[in-house]
Design a protein around this motif. Sequence first.
Motif, PDB file in Angstrom:
ATOM      1  N   LEU A  32      64.180  47.711   2.813  1.00 23.53           N
ATOM      2  CA  LEU A  32      63.996  46.271   2.826  1.00 23.53           C
ATOM      3  C   LEU A  32      62.724  45.995   2.038  1.00 23.53           C
ATOM      4  O   LEU A  32      61.675  46.580   2.330  1.00 23.53           O
ATOM      5  CB  LEU A  32      63.870  45.749   4.260  1.00 23.53           C
ATOM      6  CG  LEU A  32      63.660  44.248   4.415  1.00 23.53           C
ATOM      7  CD1 LEU A  32      64.876  43.471   3.923  1.00 23.53           C
ATOM      8  CD2 LEU A  32      63.354  43.905   5.872  1.00 23.53           C
ATOM      9  N   PHE A  33      62.837  45.129   1.022  1.00 24.96           N
ATOM     10  CA  PHE A  33      61.657  44.842   0.212  1.00 24.96           C
ATOM     11  C   PHE A  33      61.601  43.371  -0.170  1.00 24.96           C
ATOM     12  O   PHE A  33      62.599  42.656  -0.087  1.00 24.96           O
ATOM     13  CB  PHE A  33      61.610  45.737  -1.040  1.00 24.96           C
ATOM     14  CG  PHE A  33      62.722  45.505  -2.042  1.00 24.96           C
ATOM     15  CD1 PHE A  33      62.564  44.596  -3.081  1.00 24.96           C
ATOM     16  CD2 PHE A  33      63.910  46.207  -1.954  1.00 24.96           C
ATOM     17  CE1 PHE A  33      63.565  44.396  -4.018  1.00 24.96           C
ATOM     18  CE2 PHE A  33      64.915  46.016  -2.882  1.00 24.96           C
ATOM     19  CZ  PHE A  33      64.757  45.110  -3.913  1.00 24.96           C
ATOM     20  N   LYS A  34      60.400  42.929  -0.557  1.00 22.07           N
ATOM     21  CA  LYS A  34      60.176  41.577  -1.058  1.00 22.07           C
ATOM     22  C   LYS A  34      59.929  41.659  -2.545  1.00 22.07           C
ATOM     23  O   LYS A  34      59.349  42.622  -3.029  1.00 22.07           O
ATOM     24  CB  LYS A  34      58.953  40.941  -0.394  1.00 22.07           C
ATOM     25  CG  LYS A  34      59.134  40.627   1.051  1.00 22.07           C
ATOM     26  CD  LYS A  34      58.027  39.807   1.702  1.00 22.07           C
ATOM     27  CE  LYS A  34      56.671  39.897   1.126  1.00 22.07           C
ATOM     28  NZ  LYS A  34      55.642  39.137   1.835  1.00 22.07           N
ATOM     29  N   ALA A  35      60.373  40.619  -3.257  1.00 20.16           N
ATOM     30  CA  ALA A  35      60.174  40.584  -4.706  1.00 20.16           C
ATOM     31  C   ALA A  35      59.759  39.184  -5.143  1.00 20.16           C
ATOM     32  O   ALA A  35      59.997  38.207  -4.442  1.00 20.16           O
ATOM     33  CB  ALA A  35      61.454  40.996  -5.419  1.00 20.16           C
ATOM     34  N   HIS A  36      59.156  39.101  -6.301  1.00 21.26           N
ATOM     35  CA  HIS A  36      58.829  37.828  -6.928  1.00 21.26           C
ATOM     36  C   HIS A  36      60.039  37.370  -7.742  1.00 21.26           C
ATOM     37  O   HIS A  36      60.862  38.191  -8.147  1.00 21.26           O
ATOM     38  CB  HIS A  36      57.625  37.991  -7.859  1.00 21.26           C
ATOM     39  CG  HIS A  36      56.330  38.108  -7.130  1.00 21.26           C
ATOM     40  ND1 HIS A  36      55.195  37.453  -7.534  1.00 21.26           N
ATOM     41  CD2 HIS A  36      55.967  38.806  -6.027  1.00 21.26           C
ATOM     42  CE1 HIS A  36      54.197  37.726  -6.713  1.00 21.26           C
ATOM     43  NE2 HIS A  36      54.647  38.558  -5.799  1.00 21.26           N
ATOM     44  N   PRO A  37      60.131  36.094  -8.041  1.00 23.90           N
ATOM     45  CA  PRO A  37      61.255  35.606  -8.842  1.00 23.90           C
ATOM     46  C   PRO A  37      61.338  36.239 -10.234  1.00 23.90           C
ATOM     47  O   PRO A  37      62.418  36.347 -10.805  1.00 23.90           O
ATOM     48  CB  PRO A  37      60.994  34.100  -8.965  1.00 23.90           C
ATOM     49  CG  PRO A  37      60.122  33.771  -7.817  1.00 23.90           C
ATOM     50  CD  PRO A  37      59.293  34.999  -7.554  1.00 23.90           C
ATOM     51  N   ASN A  38      60.209  36.674 -10.773  1.00 24.26           N
ATOM     52  CA  ASN A  38      60.211  37.272 -12.115  1.00 24.26           C
ATOM     53  C   ASN A  38      60.434  38.785 -12.092  1.00 24.26           C
ATOM     54  O   ASN A  38      60.405  39.427 -13.137  1.00 24.26           O
ATOM     55  CB  ASN A  38      58.911  36.940 -12.853  1.00 24.26           C
ATOM     56  CG  ASN A  38      57.694  37.537 -12.174  1.00 24.26           C
ATOM     57  OD1 ASN A  38      57.764  38.007 -11.044  1.00 24.26           O
ATOM     58  ND2 ASN A  38      56.566  37.491 -12.864  1.00 24.26           N
ATOM     59  N   SER A  39      60.670  39.367 -10.921  1.00 21.70           N
ATOM     60  CA  SER A  39      60.919  40.807 -10.836  1.00 21.70           C
ATOM     61  C   SER A  39      62.271  41.135 -11.455  1.00 21.70           C
ATOM     62  O   SER A  39      63.263  40.463 -11.179  1.00 21.70           O
ATOM     63  CB  SER A  39      60.921  41.272  -9.374  1.00 21.70           C
ATOM     64  OG  SER A  39      59.679  41.045  -8.776  1.00 21.70           O
ATOM     65  N   GLU A  40      62.290  42.143 -12.281  1.00 15.46           N
ATOM     66  CA  GLU A  40      63.547  42.585 -12.896  1.00 15.46           C
ATOM     67  C   GLU A  40      64.130  43.696 -12.016  1.00 15.46           C
ATOM     68  O   GLU A  40      63.809  44.868 -12.183  1.00 15.46           O
ATOM     69  CB  GLU A  40      63.286  43.074 -14.314  1.00 15.46           C
ATOM     70  CG  GLU A  40      62.781  41.968 -15.222  1.00 15.46           C
ATOM     71  CD  GLU A  40      62.492  42.470 -16.612  1.00 15.46           C
ATOM     72  OE1 GLU A  40      63.373  42.299 -17.480  1.00 15.46           O
ATOM     73  OE2 GLU A  40      61.405  43.031 -16.815  1.00 15.46           O
ATOM     74  N   LEU A  41      64.963  43.282 -11.081  1.00 19.63           N
ATOM     75  CA  LEU A  41      65.428  44.200 -10.043  1.00 19.63           C
ATOM     76  C   LEU A  41      66.223  45.376 -10.592  1.00 19.63           C
ATOM     77  O   LEU A  41      66.001  46.516 -10.180  1.00 19.63           O
ATOM     78  CB  LEU A  41      66.244  43.436  -9.002  1.00 19.63           C
ATOM     79  CG  LEU A  41      65.478  42.366  -8.233  1.00 19.63           C
ATOM     80  CD1 LEU A  41      66.384  41.672  -7.231  1.00 19.63           C
ATOM     81  CD2 LEU A  41      64.273  42.955  -7.535  1.00 19.63           C
TER      82      LEU A  41
END
Length: 132
Positions: free
Chosen positions: A64-73
């Motif tokens: 389970l992780f959090k990301a920023h909107p600009n993260s290229e998953l």
Amino acid sequence: MKLDSNNHSVFLMHYHLVLVVKYRRQVFASEISDFAKEMFAEIGSKYNISLVEWNHDKDHIHILFKAHPNSELSKFINAYKSASSRLIKRNFPPIRKKRWKEMFWSRSFCLLTTGGAPIDTIKKYIENQGQK
């Protein structure tokens, strides 16, 4: 609820990632899982991704992780799978006996978005916009 933010937006984006060992080989022990977890946190920081929760079974991991909107998953996941595969094989030589050829991870992965509200609640909220 505590929201994340940057210069122009406020957000809270959680993801559930499941990675499976190629051919479901049962290779994960606590030591290997801890090593893979440290790598996830290290590589994730370069992509604005932070680890929230981690657990493993013998043949897969749940993250389970959090990301920023600009993260290229997808780029992050591929970078993580590539680096972790190489370093796990190098640092844990007994795994070589249990894996298939040079591959450690399955090519596929499962990535799910998570959130506080059920999808039906969000759909109804959007449907009711503009109505009094």
